[in-house]
Design a protein around this motif. Structure first.
Motif, PDB file in Angstrom:
ATOM      1  N   GLY A  33      -3.498 -29.790  -0.299  1.00  6.41           N
ATOM      2  CA  GLY A  33      -4.118 -29.213   0.889  1.00  6.41           C
ATOM      3  C   GLY A  33      -4.041 -27.701   0.954  1.00  6.41           C
ATOM      4  N   GLY A  34      -3.486 -27.048  -0.030  1.00 10.29           N
ATOM      5  CA  GLY A  34      -3.420 -25.591  -0.062  1.00 10.29           C
ATOM      6  C   GLY A  34      -2.087 -25.061   0.416  1.00 10.29           C
ATOM      7  N   GLY A  35      -1.405 -24.378  -0.457  1.00  5.18           N
ATOM      8  CA  GLY A  35      -0.133 -23.753  -0.115  1.00  5.18           C
ATOM      9  C   GLY A  35      -0.073 -22.374  -0.740  1.00  5.18           C
ATOM     10  N   GLN A  36       1.119 -21.771  -0.705  1.00  2.35           N
ATOM     11  CA  GLN A  36       1.303 -20.449  -1.283  1.00  2.35           C
ATOM     12  C   GLN A  36       2.509 -20.464  -2.212  1.00  2.35           C
ATOM     13  N   HIS A  37       2.452 -19.553  -3.192  1.00  3.67           N
ATOM     14  CA  HIS A  37       3.616 -19.307  -4.028  1.00  3.67           C
ATOM     15  C   HIS A  37       3.691 -17.801  -4.278  1.00  3.67           C
ATOM     16  N   THR A  38       4.863 -17.351  -4.664  1.00  3.61           N
ATOM     17  CA  THR A  38       5.070 -15.917  -4.817  1.00  3.61           C
ATOM     18  C   THR A  38       5.668 -15.595  -6.182  1.00  3.61           C
ATOM     19  N   ALA A  39       5.426 -14.363  -6.581  1.00  3.83           N
ATOM     20  CA  ALA A  39       6.066 -13.784  -7.767  1.00  3.83           C
ATOM     21  C   ALA A  39       6.541 -12.398  -7.344  1.00  3.83           C
ATOM     22  N   THR A  40       7.671 -11.991  -7.868  1.00  5.00           N
ATOM     23  CA  THR A  40       8.236 -10.689  -7.469  1.00  5.00           C
ATOM     24  C   THR A  40       8.615  -9.885  -8.699  1.00  5.00           C
ATOM     25  N   ARG A  41       8.804  -8.615  -8.453  1.00  3.69           N
ATOM     26  CA  ARG A  41       9.361  -7.723  -9.469  1.00  3.69           C
ATOM     27  C   ARG A  41      10.219  -6.714  -8.717  1.00  3.69           C
ATOM     28  N   SER A  42      11.061  -6.010  -9.432  1.00  2.00           N
ATOM     29  CA  SER A  42      11.972  -5.062  -8.770  1.00  2.00           C
ATOM     30  C   SER A  42      11.924  -3.707  -9.475  1.00  2.00           C
ATOM     31  N   GLU A  46      14.377   4.482 -10.362  1.00  2.00           N
ATOM     32  CA  GLU A  46      13.608   5.336  -9.448  1.00  2.00           C
ATOM     33  C   GLU A  46      13.116   6.575 -10.190  1.00  2.00           C
ATOM     34  N   ALA A  47      12.026   7.139  -9.725  1.00  4.14           N
ATOM     35  CA  ALA A  47      11.508   8.391 -10.295  1.00  4.14           C
ATOM     36  C   ALA A  47      12.424   9.542  -9.863  1.00  4.14           C
ATOM     37  N   ARG A  48      12.579  10.557 -10.737  1.00  4.58           N
ATOM     38  CA  ARG A  48      13.353  11.740 -10.347  1.00  4.58           C
ATOM     39  C   ARG A  48      12.823  12.966 -11.079  1.00  4.58           C
ATOM     40  N   SER A  49      13.161  14.049 -10.501  1.00  2.00           N
ATOM     41  CA  SER A  49      12.797  15.370 -11.061  1.00  2.00           C
ATOM     42  C   SER A  49      11.312  15.468 -11.366  1.00  2.00           C
ATOM     43  N   GLY A  50      10.492  14.997 -10.411  1.00  6.91           N
ATOM     44  CA  GLY A  50       9.052  15.132 -10.581  1.00  6.91           C
ATOM     45  C   GLY A  50       8.434  14.051 -11.457  1.00  6.91           C
ATOM     46  N   GLY A  51       9.177  13.002 -11.796  1.00 10.29           N
ATOM     47  CA  GLY A  51       8.619  11.921 -12.600  1.00 10.29           C
ATOM     48  C   GLY A  51       7.600  11.106 -11.801  1.00 10.29           C
ATOM     49  N   LYS A  52       6.860  10.285 -12.489  1.00 13.77           N
ATOM     50  CA  LYS A  52       5.813   9.468 -11.859  1.00 13.77           C
ATOM     51  C   LYS A  52       6.473   8.444 -10.934  1.00 13.77           C
ATOM     52  N   PRO A  53       6.025   8.391  -9.661  1.00 17.52           N
ATOM     53  CA  PRO A  53       6.632   7.460  -8.706  1.00 17.52           C
ATOM     54  C   PRO A  53       6.193   6.021  -8.984  1.00 17.52           C
ATOM     55  N   CYS A  54       6.928   5.068  -8.421  1.00 18.21           N
ATOM     56  CA  CYS A  54       6.573   3.642  -8.532  1.00 18.21           C
ATOM     57  C   CYS A  54       5.235   3.417  -7.854  1.00 18.21           C
ATOM     58  N   ASP A  55       4.445   2.519  -8.436  1.00 20.00           N
ATOM     59  CA  ASP A  55       3.110   2.261  -7.894  1.00 20.00           C
ATOM     60  C   ASP A  55       2.876   0.753  -7.872  1.00 20.00           C
ATOM     61  N   GLY A  56       2.233   0.268  -6.853  1.00 21.60           N
ATOM     62  CA  GLY A  56       1.875  -1.145  -6.759  1.00 21.60           C
ATOM     63  C   GLY A  56       2.916  -1.962  -5.998  1.00 21.60           C
ATOM     64  N   PRO A  57       2.547  -3.179  -5.678  1.00 18.90           N
ATOM     65  CA  PRO A  57       3.427  -4.021  -4.873  1.00 18.90           C
ATOM     66  C   PRO A  57       4.597  -4.592  -5.685  1.00 18.90           C
ATOM     67  N   LEU A  58       5.619  -5.005  -4.979  1.00 16.84           N
ATOM     68  CA  LEU A  58       6.764  -5.650  -5.610  1.00 16.84           C
ATOM     69  C   LEU A  58       6.721  -7.165  -5.407  1.00 16.84           C
ATOM     70  N   GLN A  59       5.733  -7.615  -4.665  1.00 16.28           N
ATOM     71  CA  GLN A  59       5.569  -9.059  -4.445  1.00 16.28           C
ATOM     72  C   GLN A  59       4.083  -9.376  -4.438  1.00 16.28           C
ATOM     73  N   LYS A  60       3.714 -10.509  -5.056  1.00 16.32           N
ATOM     74  CA  LYS A  60       2.332 -10.972  -4.963  1.00 16.32           C
ATOM     75  C   LYS A  60       2.360 -12.421  -4.497  1.00 16.32           C
ATOM     76  N   ILE A  61       1.345 -12.776  -3.733  1.00 13.90           N
ATOM     77  CA  ILE A  61       1.239 -14.117  -3.142  1.00 13.90           C
ATOM     78  C   ILE A  61      -0.044 -14.745  -3.651  1.00 13.90           C
ATOM     79  N   GLY A  62       0.049 -15.995  -4.094  1.00 11.69           N
ATOM     80  CA  GLY A  62      -1.121 -16.694  -4.609  1.00 11.69           C
ATOM     81  C   GLY A  62      -1.288 -18.050  -3.944  1.00 11.69           C
TER      82      GLY A  62
END
Length: 158
Positions: A33-42, A46-62
């Motif tokens: 009947g339709g449900g949800q599941h999730t996937a995560t990442r961590s 962390e970025a420092r000294s002008g490095g490229k910051p984290c981009d995108g979600p840390l959780q996705k729902i399907g």
């Protein structure tokens, strides 16, 4: 008072953000009947000294298990059983036969009609007069010998 280490950050090399791989999808919240599941990442670093910051979600729902809980299936009858013996050999009789449900209905499937479980049929419909055989005698047998004599009368039979 003397200030120190004011430019310490400027001497550190830049470091980009680093994230983990996605986890395996979690169990679905529904079996149908339709449900949800999730996937995560961590975030691993962390970025420092002008490095490229984290981009995108840390959780996705399907979406998962989207098939209806009960698919529709109509009732299905099995084969007819044998006819019963006729209630009469002539003059009109009845016989019956029955069957069982092979497949029960599901969901919005059509139910089995109760009257379709058995049926009656006509049998022994010949008139009883047609079945009676006219009485017929066989040929005469030979005379038997006299059995007795009374008052001068002799009886013989065959």
């Amino acid at each position: 008072v003397h200030s120190c280490n004011l430019d310490a950050c400027s001497f550190m090399p830049s470091q980009d953000c680093m994230v983990s791989e996605w986890t395996v999808w979690s169990d679905c919240t529904q079996t149908c009947g339709g449900g949800q599941h999730t996937a995560t990442r961590s975030v691993l670093r962390e970025a420092r000294s002008g490095g490229k910051p984290c981009d995108g979600p840390l959780q996705k729902i399907g979406r998962c298990n989207t098939k209806p809980c009960h698919s529709s299936r109509d009732c299905q009858w099995g084969d007819w059983g044998p006819w019963s013996d006729c209630s009469s050999t002539c003059g009109g009789g009845q016989r019956t036969r029955s069957r069982h449900i092979d497949t029960e209905p599901l969901g919005r499937g059509r139910p089995c009609e109760a009257h379709a479980a058995s049926e009656m049929g006509v049998c022994g419909s010949k008139p009883c007069d047609d079945l009676q055989t006219a009485c017929e005698f066989s040929e005469w047998t030979a005379w038997a010998s006299a059995s007795s004599a009374r008052c001068g009368v002799i009886q013989e039979s065959r």
